[in-house]
Design a protein around this motif. Structure first.
Motif, short mmCIF file in Angstrom:
data_model
loop_
_atom_site.label_atom_id
_atom_site.label_comp_id
_atom_site.label_asym_id
_atom_site.label_seq_id
_atom_site.Cartn_x
_atom_site.Cartn_y
_atom_site.Cartn_z
N SER B 83 11.00 -1.42 2.53
CA SER B 83 9.87 -0.61 2.06
C SER B 83 8.54 -1.36 2.16
CB SER B 83 10.10 -0.18 0.61
OG SER B 83 10.08 -1.32 -0.24
N THR B 84 8.62 -2.68 2.29
CA THR B 84 7.37 -3.44 2.37
C THR B 84 7.25 -4.26 3.64
OG1 THR B 84 8.47 -5.19 1.09
CG2 THR B 84 7.05 -3.66 -0.14
N GLU B 85 8.21 -4.16 4.52
CA GLU B 85 8.21 -5.06 5.69
C GLU B 85 6.97 -4.85 6.58
OE1 GLU B 85 11.42 -4.48 8.40
OE2 GLU B 85 11.26 -2.30 8.34
N ASP B 86 6.41 -3.63 6.58
CA ASP B 86 5.23 -3.38 7.43
C ASP B 86 4.00 -4.14 6.93
OD1 ASP B 86 6.86 -1.72 8.74
OD2 ASP B 86 5.89 0.15 8.13
N LEU B 87 4.07 -4.69 5.72
CA LEU B 87 2.90 -5.36 5.15
C LEU B 87 2.86 -6.84 5.51
CD1 LEU B 87 3.02 -3.79 1.57
CD2 LEU B 87 1.77 -2.97 3.57
N ALA B 88 3.81 -7.28 6.31
CA ALA B 88 3.86 -8.71 6.63
C ALA B 88 2.59 -9.17 7.35
CB ALA B 88 5.09 -9.01 7.47
N ALA B 89 2.08 -8.32 8.20
CA ALA B 89 0.84 -8.66 8.92
C ALA B 89 -0.22 -7.60 8.59
CB ALA B 89 1.10 -8.68 10.41
N TRP B 90 -1.47 -7.93 8.89
CA TRP B 90 -2.51 -6.92 8.70
C TRP B 90 -2.23 -5.73 9.60
CZ3 TRP B 90 -7.95 -7.16 6.82
CH2 TRP B 90 -8.07 -8.05 5.74
N PRO B 91 -2.54 -4.55 9.15
CA PRO B 91 -2.25 -3.39 10.00
C PRO B 91 -3.01 -3.44 11.32
CG PRO B 91 -3.56 -2.76 8.08
CD PRO B 91 -3.16 -4.18 7.88
#
Lengths: 398, 413
Positions: B83-91
């Motif tokens: 649920s949070t893996e997309d937040l690892a890098a800036w969009p």
């Protein structure tokens, strides 16, 4: 130190010199003034703030009568300017006084010299230190004050007190009369208070309203009364338009109506009309500016027709149409002429002179100055303007 | 809900010089793209969406901080759950996040254009939800300003009250919206659902918990809103001295566009990011406090929020210590009075923003009155006040050459 403030004029009177100081002929009887027999002059302040482009440029004009018709009848000074080399404001009050006095001055609100009258936001409560055209005329000729007229709108109330200077040899005794809605309201209120139909509370309210209107008069030498002729003018106005202010024309059209009625009833010799509604463009809508130009154009047409239809004025009147100031030409703004912030374009105006003795269809494209208007009118009417700073516009007569 | 074990604290590794350089390049790229997109209304919606995604990252990062920064570093922490893996890098502006998933057609599309789609989707939704609350007040201003001066020009004494009254009514309406909107925007960013923006009771509860922070945020808006306000009125200064020479319109257009881009890059984007970062941190702290106080239930959290808080061990209710009756009364009074005072101060600070809008729009009227109805730091960061008239005047001669007779018969000065 505790001092008591005594008005200058009261002080002079108390010394027994007041009567002398009020008159130009020191130590002598008031000289007999000759009757005025020159041309009548109608000075139209093409205001508040208009550019050459929308006025005299045939491709962009919103004043077709002025641009296409009147320019054929007189001399058009296409490059009139407000002095660009001095620290001057290009605004309406200043421009009006440059026209009336023939002198550039850095005007300050009177609160700076008389703090007791209180500050006013964006106040243009100016006092000319040199005589106005009205004073010159009434000093030189036997012209009653109601025949030297200033016609002013309701939005720029400060400007209705530009009708005399505080020059020590002239001043309030040589003033012009002013026609404005404020004066009409004062006349109405004074009439009501003189009667016996009001209850006590109504009387108190009316007295307060009258005092509030009187408060607007910021001059040290305040005007007293409007005179029998102007009282008669307002009486007829009331008969026709009533008391509500909702029947008579509004905005700049009101000034046109006042002018036409003044021409018929007061027979002015020198008359200035302070059109003002172009200045609505400050609020951001260009059509207010362009519509105001059109309304003013129709107003000028109406006044010209009125003069043409009057045997005493026809062929004996000179019109001078000149803006109080230009407006910006700012390519970076959605409304390029929203302001007149002392820019080059705000200094660039024009003048159109037509009527008795003025050559027809002449265009003068040399640079001339706004303050030359006063000397030009003085020369046309036959009185000197010694305190104006420049020469007359020679091209304006044959 | 699933039981998720909290993350154990691990000492973070120092970032390498290479990763710092990469981050700097990515940051500069994002900054440049954002500044460029802000010049066009339609594209500025993408910036709204992108900032929403960044805000969500800041919210989770704040929780991570509040939990004592467990795990090696933040990217590693967020990669620990789907649920949070997309937040690892800036969009990203265009590319979707890298995910461990089978290489299907959909997955490829998500990777190729998923970022663009998310920016667009979230940007449109956030622009609409914000507009629903902000526009009524500001459209009333625009209408009242127009109608009021139109009436004044025509000397409609009979209706003189209408313009000023409507305008004044618009002010409390707008301020009331602005008491709510910053927290609601973060709620929407955190959940990525537009419906969350309208969870009025929850959002208002979070605001009430953080009144002082709301004062701080409103102060920041009052200061940073000077960027658009002063930029708007900048054209009245500069080249317009009495000695000004005739301005070449093409160079004026170029100058105006460059000016707006430069201000966007140097001031507007930093101001926008700062405001959203402060709002995001405020939201995160408010949610943490509310959850731990038990004043909002776990069910009121979005799944992603619950998972992140649970993994960080922040979800546990920590009841306040028992106080005496008198002390409870005193605290209640203090809190109530404090809330009223803070709300009044916050409203006063938003009134300063209103004053800036009013003065700047008076001094320099914007095309279509957009200075009234779009505030770049609150709504769409569309930030090019170059007048359309100037563009038309520059482009019209070209059009005249290409399509004779295309000029409108009604020409404005």
């Amino acid at each position: 130190m505790n001092t008591t403030s005594v008005p200058r004029r009261q002080f002079l009177s108390s010394l027994g010199l007041g009567a002398l100081a009020l008159q130009p002929g020191l130590f002598g009887a008031t000289p007999e003034r000759p009757a005025y027999r020159g041309p009548n002059v109608i000075l139209i302040r093409y205001g508040g703030g208009a550019r050459r482009r929308e006025s005299i440029d045939p491709r962009h004009t919103y004043s077709p009568f002025l641009c296409h018709e009147l320019t054929k009848r007189g001399v058009l000074f296409t490059r009139m300017e407000i002095d660009q080399f001095r620290d001057l404001n290009t605004s309406h009050g200043e421009g009006t006084l440059y026209l009336l006095t023939g002198r550039y001055q850095k005007f300050r609100d009177v609160a700076e010299s008389r703090p007791e009258i209180g500050r006013k936001f964006l106040g243009a409560r100016f006092e000319a230190t040199v005589p106005t055209l009205f004073e010159y005329l009434r000093d030189a000729f036997d012209v009653p004050e109601h025949q030297a007229l200033l016609i002013n709108g309701e939005d720029r109330a400060d400007e209705e007190f530009y009708n005399f200077s505080n020059h020590h040899l002239f001043g309030v005794e040589y003033r012009s009369q002013t026609l404005s809605l404020r004066r009409y309201k004062m006349w109405l209120l004074a009439g009501e208070l003189a009667g016996d139909k009001l209850t006590d509370s109504q009387r108190a309210k009316k007295a307060a309203a009258l005092a509030e209107l009187r408060e607007l008069d910021y001059r040290a030498d305040k005007e007293a009364g409007q005179g029998r002729e102007v009282d008669g003018f307002w009486s007829r106005w009331q008969d026709y338009y009533g008391r509500t202010g909702l029947v008579n024309p509004r905005g700049d059209a009101l000034l046109t109506e006042l002018t036409v009625r003044a021409l018929r009833q007061l027979r002015p010799r020198l008359l200035m009309v302070n059109y003002q509604d172009c200045d609505y463009v400050h609020w951001g809508y260009l059509d207010h500016y362009t519509r105001a130009l059109s309304i003013m154009d129709r107003g000028i047409e109406t006044i010209v027709r009125e003069v043409e239809n009057d045997p005493e004025y026809r062929n004996n009147t000179v019109f001078v149409v000149v803006p109080d100031c230009g407006r910006d030409d700012n390519p970076f703004m959605a409304v390029p002429c929203q302001h007149h912030f002392n820019t080059r374009s705000a200094h660039e105006i024009f003048a159109l002179v037509f009527g008795r003795g003025v050559p027809r269809g002449v265009t003068v494209d040399r640079r001339v100055s706004q303050v030359q208007i006063a000397a030009t009118i003085g020369r046309m009417m036959g009185f000197p303007t010694p305190h104006a700073e420049t020469q007359a516009l020679e091209e304006a007569w044959s | 809900m699933n039981v998720i074990e909290p993350v154990e604290p691990i000492a973070p590794a120092a970032p390498s010089l290479g990763s710092v350089a990469v981050r700097a390049v990515v940051g500069l790229w994002n900054w440049l793209v954002a500044a460029t997109l802000c010049q066009v209304l339609v594209f500025s919606v993408l910036v709204v969406g992108w900032v929403q995604r960044v805000s969500r990252r800041w919210i989770v990062a704040r929780w991570w901080e509040l939990a004592g920064a467990p795990g090696a570093d933040f990217p590693e922490f967020v990669r620990g759950d789907v649920s949070t893996e997309d937040l690892a890098a800036w969009p990203s502006w265009i590319l979707g996040p890298k995910r461990n998933e089978p290489p299907t057609w959909r997955a490829r599309m998500r990777r190729l254009a998923g970022g663009l789609w998310e920016n667009l989707r979230l940007g449109i939704l956030s622009s609409i939800t914000t507009a629903i609350l902000v526009l009524p007040g500001s459209l009333i201003w625009a209408g009242a300003w127009y109608a009021g001066w139109q009436n004044s020009f025509n000397k409609g004494y009979e209706h003189a009250w209408l313009g000023p009254t409507l305008f004044i009514l618009g002010i409390p309406l707008w301020i009331a919206a602005m008491l709510y909107v910053p927290m609601a925007q973060m709620r929407q960013a955190s959940t990525a659902r537009w419906q969350s923006f309208f969870e009025v009771r929850l959002v208002w509860h979070l605001i009430q918990r953080r009144w002082l922070a709301s004062v701080g945020l409103a102060s920041l808006y009052a200061v940073l809103n000077l960027v658009p306000s002063l930029t708007k009125i900048a054209p009245i200064i500069g080249p317009l001295t009495p000695g000004e020479v005739a301005v070449d319109l093409a160079s004026a257009l170029s100058k105006s566009e460059k000016f707006h881009w430069n201000v966007t890059f140097a001031a507007l984007i930093p101001a926008l990011m700062l405001l959203r970062r402060v709002a995001a941190r405020n939201y995160a702290t408010a949610v943490r406090d509310a959850v731990q106080a038990g004043s909002i239930s776990e069910d009121q959290l979005a799944d992603g929020e619950w998972t992140a808080l649970q993994r960080l061990g922040l979800i546990a209710v920590r009841p306040a210590p028992e106080r005496s009756r008198w002390m409870r009364l005193l605290v209640w009074l203090g809190t109530r009075t404090g809330q009223i005072v803070a709300a009044a101060v916050t409203a006063g600070l938003w009134a300063i923003v209103v004053a800036q809008i009013l003065v700047s729009e008076f001094v320099v009227k914007t095309d279509m009155g957009r200075g009234w109805w779009n505030q770049p730091l609150i709504q769409m960061p569309w930030f090019d006040y170059t007048p359309q008239r100037l563009r038309t005047e520059v482009e019209q001669p070209k059009k005249d050459r290409e399509e004779p007779g295309s000029r409108s018969p009604v020409e404005e000065p």
